[in-house]
Enzyme design. Structure first.
Site, PDB file in Angstrom:
ATOM      1  N   LYS A  52       0.841  -1.199   0.000  1.00  0.00           N
ATOM      2  CA  LYS A  52       0.000   0.000   0.000  1.00  0.00           C
ATOM      3  C   LYS A  52       0.875   1.247   0.000  1.00  0.00           C
ATOM      4  CE  LYS A  52      -3.818  -2.238   2.349  1.00  0.00           C
ATOM      5  NZ  LYS A  52      -4.474  -2.573   3.612  1.00  0.00           N
ATOM      6  N   GLN A  96      -5.124  -1.358   9.556  1.00  0.00           N
ATOM      7  CA  GLN A  96      -5.011  -2.687   8.957  1.00  0.00           C
ATOM      8  C   GLN A  96      -5.637  -3.740   9.872  1.00  0.00           C
ATOM      9  OE1 GLN A  96      -3.886  -3.384   5.892  1.00  0.00           O
ATOM     10  NE2 GLN A  96      -4.102  -5.589   6.129  1.00  0.00           N
ATOM     11  N   ASP A 119     -11.525   2.769   3.827  1.00  0.00           N
ATOM     12  CA  ASP A 119     -11.964   1.374   3.732  1.00  0.00           C
ATOM     13  C   ASP A 119     -13.468   1.271   3.486  1.00  0.00           C
ATOM     14  OD1 ASP A 119     -10.048  -0.674   3.948  1.00  0.00           O
ATOM     15  OD2 ASP A 119      -9.722  -0.241   6.070  1.00  0.00           O
TER      16      ASP A 119
HETATM   17  N1  GUN Z   1      -7.032  -6.662   5.976  1.00  0.00           N
HETATM   18  C1  GUN Z   1      -7.290  -7.412   4.879  1.00  0.00           C
HETATM   19  N2  GUN Z   1      -7.983  -6.692   3.973  1.00  0.00           N
HETATM   20  C2  GUN Z   1      -8.172  -5.472   4.504  1.00  0.00           C
HETATM   21  C3  GUN Z   1      -8.826  -4.294   4.048  1.00  0.00           C
HETATM   22  O1  GUN Z   1      -9.394  -4.224   2.945  1.00  0.00           O
HETATM   23  N3  GUN Z   1      -8.786  -3.233   4.889  1.00  0.00           N
HETATM   24  C4  GUN Z   1      -8.200  -3.279   6.107  1.00  0.00           C
HETATM   25  N4  GUN Z   1      -8.231  -2.192   6.867  1.00  0.00           N
HETATM   26  N5  GUN Z   1      -7.591  -4.366   6.569  1.00  0.00           N
HETATM   27  C5  GUN Z   1      -7.581  -5.446   5.774  1.00  0.00           C
END
Ligand code: GUN
Length: 281
Positions: A52, A96, A119
């Protein structure tokens, strides 16, 4: 069969976003900022967050990762989120998941200002999406949606079968397909005859975490199949779709890896830019 190249689609989207960031910088003399909070040292989370950060920097966003040990107190995280909520250089906040057990996921998600919730997990955004109002859309379903639209721009009246009903994927995906006038069936672990449901589908999205669940004889020849699964098995990483079998029948299929995954990250960048733009009005 069309092999849906998520890597290529994500690279194209990132190129568009990079251009947009340049334009925004010219217009506002600042760039959108993404802050990720990472708690603990789970390997998959570390990899996701690194990707990311790399992608955000590549398209010209201001990118920051705040790391805490597994033992961090919930209130420390909540206080940091409060700080980020009022920080004008932060357009998007992502915590996360998964979180350590002693931290309440619901409290953390609800602490994020909905206008910075890249998100799309905050109940306000979930409600806005299901009501058809402007909202952040969770990155994975948004990525799936964009891939489907590339293959089939007009989804009017198409039958879509969603396998999985999670808040992360199944439910928001359903909302996106409904907006496109699909007839959507949501299936899950208690569905009686999943194969029969899939055989009705023009579009199948599999997001259940069961390795190679969807078989070749579950799929009609004109069906678009999107595989969200990432399952570790003795034979390596596989999706929720039996790739070899389904690729012989389907009209189009995403590979794992290289399908939905790269689009998820590109959509996170897209959401960050959208949050920035909305905050400038
Ligand atoms: N962990 C796995 N996928 C995601 C996601 O799309 N967003 C977040 N915040 N954590 C994750």
């Amino acid at each position: 069969m069309i092999l849906i190249d998520g890597k290529k689609a994500a690279a194209e989207l990132r190129a568009e976003l990079k251009q947009e960031v340049t334009e925004l910088k010219g217009k506002y003399n600042k760039v959108p900022g993404l802050t990720v909070i990472l708690i603990g040292d789970l390997t998959p989370s570390q990899i996701y967050v690194r990707n990311k950060e790399k992608s955000a920097t590549e398209v010209g966003l201001k990118s920051e990762v705040i790391r805490y040990p597994d033992s961090v107190e919930e209130k420390t995280v909540l206080e940091k989120i409060k700080e980020l909520n009022i920080d004008e250089t932060v357009s998007g906040i992502l915590v996360q998941l998964p979180l350590p057990k002693h931290i309440d996921k619901k409290k953390v998600i609800e602490a994020i200002d909905p206008s910075k919730d890249v998100d799309g997990f905050h109940p306000m955004n979930v409600g806005n999406l299901s009501s058809g109002y402007e909202s952040s859309v969770p990155c994975t379903p948004l990525g799936c949606y964009l891939l489907i639209k590339k293959i089939e721009p007009n989804l009017n009246g198409k039958k879509a079968v969603m396998i999985g009903r999670s808040n992360l994927n199944g439910k928001p995906m359903t909302q996106l397909l409904l907006k496109e006038n699909c007839t959507v069936t949501i299936t899950h672990s208690k569905t009686k005859d999943l194969k029969a449901e899939c055989l009705e589908a023009d579009i199948i999205i599999a997001a259940v975490g069961i390795p190679e669940l969807v078989r070749g004889d579950w799929v009609k020849k004109d069906t678009i199949v999107i595989d969200v699964g990432i399952n570790k098995t003795d034979n390596g990483i596989v999706g929720d779709v039996h790739f070899d079998e389904v690729s012989k029948n389907a009209k189009a299929l995403t590979p794992v890896p290289g399908g939905v995954g790269p689009m998820t990250i590109a959509c996170l960048l897209k959401n960050t830019i959208e949050c920035f733009k909305r905050s400038q009005i």
